[in-house]
Design an enzyme around this catalytic site. Structure first.
Site: not given
Ligand code: NAP
Length: 249
Positions: A12, A66, A92, A144, A157, A190
């Site tokens: 991701g 993934v 990620n 998270s 989640y 974030i």
């Molecule tokens: P995001 O902007 O929605 O990005 C999600 C990423 O995951 C994208 O690059 C997406 O790629 C990829 N992804 C989703 N399904 C996938 C699949 N089946 N195969 C391959 N890639 C896949 O989210 P983010 O906030 O950056 O989150 C990144 C990580 O941080 C996640 O694990 C999330 O749970 C964690 N997190 C985020 C927050 C927050 O507040 N943002 C807080 C705690 C933890 P594509 O677009 O190419 O599908």
């Protein structure tokens, strides 16, 4: 921090936190494999941005889902064929699909578990096999704060991130004598696409509950991940680092 001559796969990695991690690791000299599933344009333009900023960087993009064991294994094999191994992995990729638990179907539960937790198992298992051959490697899993606190509407989640925390410790135990470290980070809120559906009023309420009264940044996550992968963290394994402004300690 210097990682010259090593490579990393960031799942991701095309957008959001993953894009920040990919950029930071490229900056420190790692060859970065940026995985994407749907966001091909984001991934390709990120690759070009990184190469513009750091002309010596080595970056490739790789498409796979993934949640598919076969896709994940094929991708790992491709990387090994190209580079002769894999030194670091950042699990990620993640999704949400929020709904109050009494309305959530089993397929909605499974979907999030598969993309977030099952993928982390597949990636970590393969990484351990590959990295153990050279008795060198490290994995960071993106968890998270929701795993520790729970969150209304996020039973799927929260379960997936809880699974990541416990599997990280188990992999760390199994990797310890094989030269492979496993750690996780638990970000709080974030600002990425993942939280774009949360309106400003709700964000303000959330901020008022965070001791630091602000959201975290992608850089704050990325540099923590880089540290955990680096040799500066060589005696750290099975650990989870909270990056949450103090909302959970
Ligand atoms: P995001 O902007 O929605 O990005 C999600 C990423 O995951 C994208 O690059 C997406 O790629 C990829 N992804 C989703 N399904 C996938 C699949 N089946 N195969 C391959 N890639 C896949 O989210 P983010 O906030 O950056 O989150 C990144 C990580 O941080 C996640 O694990 C999330 O749970 C964690 N997190 C985020 C927050 C927050 O507040 N943002 C807080 C705690 C933890 P594509 O677009 O190419 O599908």
């Amino acid at each position: 921090m210097k990682f010259t001559g090593k490579n990393v796969l960031v799942t991701g990695g095309g957008r959001g936190i993953g894009a920040g991690i990919a950029t930071t690791l490229a900056q420190y000299g790692l060859k970065v494999w940026i995985n994407y599933n749907n966001s091909e344009e984001h991934a390709k333009s990120l690759m070009n941005e990184i190469l513009d900023k750091f002309p010596d960087a080595e970056v490739e993009t790789i498409r796979f889902n993934v949640a598919s064991e076969m896709n994940f294994l094929d991708a790992m094999n491709h990387i090994i064929q190209q580079d002769g191994g894999l030194d670091y992995l950042v699990n990620n990729a993640g999704i949400t699909n929020d709904k109050i638990s009494i309305s959530m179907s089993v397929s909605e539960y499974d979907q999030v578990m598969n993309v977030n937790a099952r993928s982390c198992f597949i990636g970590s298992r393969e990484a351990l096999k590959i990295m153990a051959r050279k008795h060198f490697g490290a994995v960071v899993n993106i968890s998270s704060v929701t795993a520790q606190m729970g969150n209304v509407g996020q039973v799927n989640y929260a379960s997936s991130k809880g699974a990541i925390n416990s599997m990280t410790k188990t992999f760390a135990l199994e990797g310890a004598l094989r030269g492979v470290r496993f750690n996780s980070v638990s970000p709080g809120l974030i600002k990425t696409d993942m939280v774009k559906h949360v309106n400003d009023d709700a964000i303000n309420v959330l901020k008022s509950r965070i001791p630091m009264r602000r959201l975290g940044t992608i850089d704050e996550v990325s540099y923590t991940v880089a540290f955990l992968l680096s040799d500066y963290a060589s005696y750290i394994t099975g650990e989870n680092i909270n990056i949450n402004g103090g909302i959970y300690m």
